[in-house]
Write a protein that holds these residues in place. Sequence first.
Motif, short mmCIF file in Angstrom:
data_model
loop_
_atom_site.label_atom_id
_atom_site.label_comp_id
_atom_site.label_asym_id
_atom_site.label_seq_id
_atom_site.Cartn_x
_atom_site.Cartn_y
_atom_site.Cartn_z
N ARG A 16 0.82 -1.21 0.00
CA ARG A 16 0.00 0.00 0.00
C ARG A 16 0.85 1.26 0.00
NH1 ARG A 16 -4.56 0.29 4.50
NH2 ARG A 16 -2.72 -0.38 5.58
N LEU A 17 2.05 1.18 0.51
CA LEU A 17 2.96 2.34 0.52
C LEU A 17 3.83 2.40 -0.72
CD1 LEU A 17 4.07 2.23 4.25
CD2 LEU A 17 2.70 4.01 3.18
N THR A 18 4.32 1.25 -1.19
CA THR A 18 5.29 1.28 -2.29
C THR A 18 4.66 1.50 -3.66
OG1 THR A 18 5.32 -1.14 -2.42
CG2 THR A 18 7.04 -0.07 -1.08
N VAL A 19 3.44 1.04 -3.87
CA VAL A 19 2.80 1.26 -5.17
C VAL A 19 2.64 2.76 -5.44
CG1 VAL A 19 0.66 0.95 -6.50
CG2 VAL A 19 1.73 -1.01 -5.37
N PRO A 20 2.12 3.54 -4.50
CA PRO A 20 2.02 4.98 -4.75
C PRO A 20 3.39 5.66 -4.87
CG PRO A 20 0.53 4.34 -3.00
CD PRO A 20 1.40 3.16 -3.28
N ILE A 21 4.38 5.19 -4.13
CA ILE A 21 5.73 5.76 -4.27
C ILE A 21 6.20 5.54 -5.71
CG2 ILE A 21 8.16 5.59 -3.58
CD1 ILE A 21 7.16 4.67 -0.78
N TRP A 22 6.00 4.32 -6.21
CA TRP A 22 6.43 4.01 -7.57
C TRP A 22 5.70 4.90 -8.58
CZ3 TRP A 22 4.50 2.59 -12.24
CH2 TRP A 22 5.45 2.22 -13.20
N SER A 23 4.43 5.21 -8.31
CA SER A 23 3.67 6.04 -9.25
C SER A 23 4.26 7.44 -9.35
CB SER A 23 2.20 6.12 -8.84
OG SER A 23 2.04 6.92 -7.69
N ALA A 30 14.63 3.40 -6.24
CA ALA A 30 14.21 4.58 -5.46
C ALA A 30 13.04 4.23 -4.55
CB ALA A 30 13.85 5.74 -6.39
N VAL A 31 12.13 3.41 -5.03
CA VAL A 31 10.98 2.98 -4.22
C VAL A 31 11.48 2.27 -2.97
CG1 VAL A 31 8.97 1.46 -4.12
CG2 VAL A 31 9.38 2.86 -6.16
N GLU A 32 12.41 1.34 -3.15
CA GLU A 32 12.95 0.59 -2.01
C GLU A 32 13.67 1.53 -1.04
OE1 GLU A 32 12.24 -2.52 -1.26
OE2 GLU A 32 11.03 -2.52 -3.07
N ASP A 33 14.47 2.44 -1.58
CA ASP A 33 15.20 3.39 -0.73
C ASP A 33 14.24 4.26 0.08
OD1 ASP A 33 17.53 2.35 -1.78
OD2 ASP A 33 17.90 4.06 -3.13
N ILE A 34 13.20 4.75 -0.57
CA ILE A 34 12.23 5.61 0.11
C ILE A 34 11.47 4.83 1.17
CG2 ILE A 34 10.09 6.93 -0.21
CD1 ILE A 34 11.33 7.82 -2.97
N PHE A 35 11.05 3.60 0.85
CA PHE A 35 10.34 2.79 1.83
C PHE A 35 11.23 2.54 3.06
CE2 PHE A 35 9.20 -1.33 3.70
CZ PHE A 35 7.91 -1.04 4.12
N SER A 77 10.12 16.55 -13.00
CA SER A 77 8.83 17.12 -12.63
C SER A 77 7.86 16.00 -12.27
CB SER A 77 8.26 17.96 -13.77
OG SER A 77 8.08 17.15 -14.91
N GLN A 78 6.86 16.37 -11.51
CA GLN A 78 5.86 15.42 -11.09
C GLN A 78 5.02 15.02 -12.30
OE1 GLN A 78 4.56 16.50 -7.18
NE2 GLN A 78 2.56 15.67 -7.63
N VAL A 79 4.73 13.74 -12.43
CA VAL A 79 4.04 13.22 -13.60
C VAL A 79 2.53 13.45 -13.53
CG1 VAL A 79 3.61 11.11 -14.92
CG2 VAL A 79 5.83 11.48 -13.88
N MET A 80 1.97 13.48 -12.35
CA MET A 80 0.51 13.60 -12.24
C MET A 80 0.12 14.74 -11.32
SD MET A 80 -0.29 10.30 -9.82
CE MET A 80 0.60 9.21 -10.88
N ASP A 81 -1.12 15.18 -11.48
CA ASP A 81 -1.59 16.28 -10.65
C ASP A 81 -1.91 15.78 -9.24
OD1 ASP A 81 -4.25 15.26 -10.42
OD2 ASP A 81 -4.84 16.23 -12.28
N GLY A 82 -2.10 16.72 -8.34
CA GLY A 82 -2.32 16.39 -6.94
C GLY A 82 -3.54 15.54 -6.68
#
Length: 170
Positions: A16-23, A30-35, A77-82
């Motif tokens: 639930r945490l890593t899927v949104p990080i990957w998005s 980077a996902v693993e490092d951030i988690f 840059s961020q790929v998607m809007d807020g």
Amino acid sequence: MQESDVVRVLLEARIRLTVPIWSIVRESQAVEDIFQEVVLRALRQREQINDEGHLLAWSRTTAKNLAVDWLRQRGKSQVMDGGAMDRIWSISDDQAKGLSDRKDALRRCLKKMPERNREMIQLRYGEGLSCIEVAKQIGASLDAVYKRLSRAHRDLRRCVEGTLHGEVTQ
């Protein structure tokens, strides 16, 4: 919260945490490092965390902020809007599991793909190049890139769907 409780809750919520990080970051390492950074920070902050709900909310916010910071540090840059990002961060465990399964199937299907198509997919989506830039990079016409990408998308979709439904794919 106890250290063991923090670790248990975060490991249970990992998908639930890593899927949104990957998005946001779109890089597996980077996902693993951030988690891992979220877990370390949660352990350091555990005295201020009241319960599991508080821990999960804190972790989602921390992970989101770390992912956005990761992008900024790399000049991306961020790929998607807020709004879209908020919807991704509120997915359920079942939805996250489905996305994780789909990502794993996609990874397997990409490995089966012909090298030329895999390279083009990497340039377009992995490196974020426009179709015009991809055409220049691989020495093909823009029309050829559009057609190859269209076929690659179709083939990937079929492979992923077949993999998710347990069908044998080439």
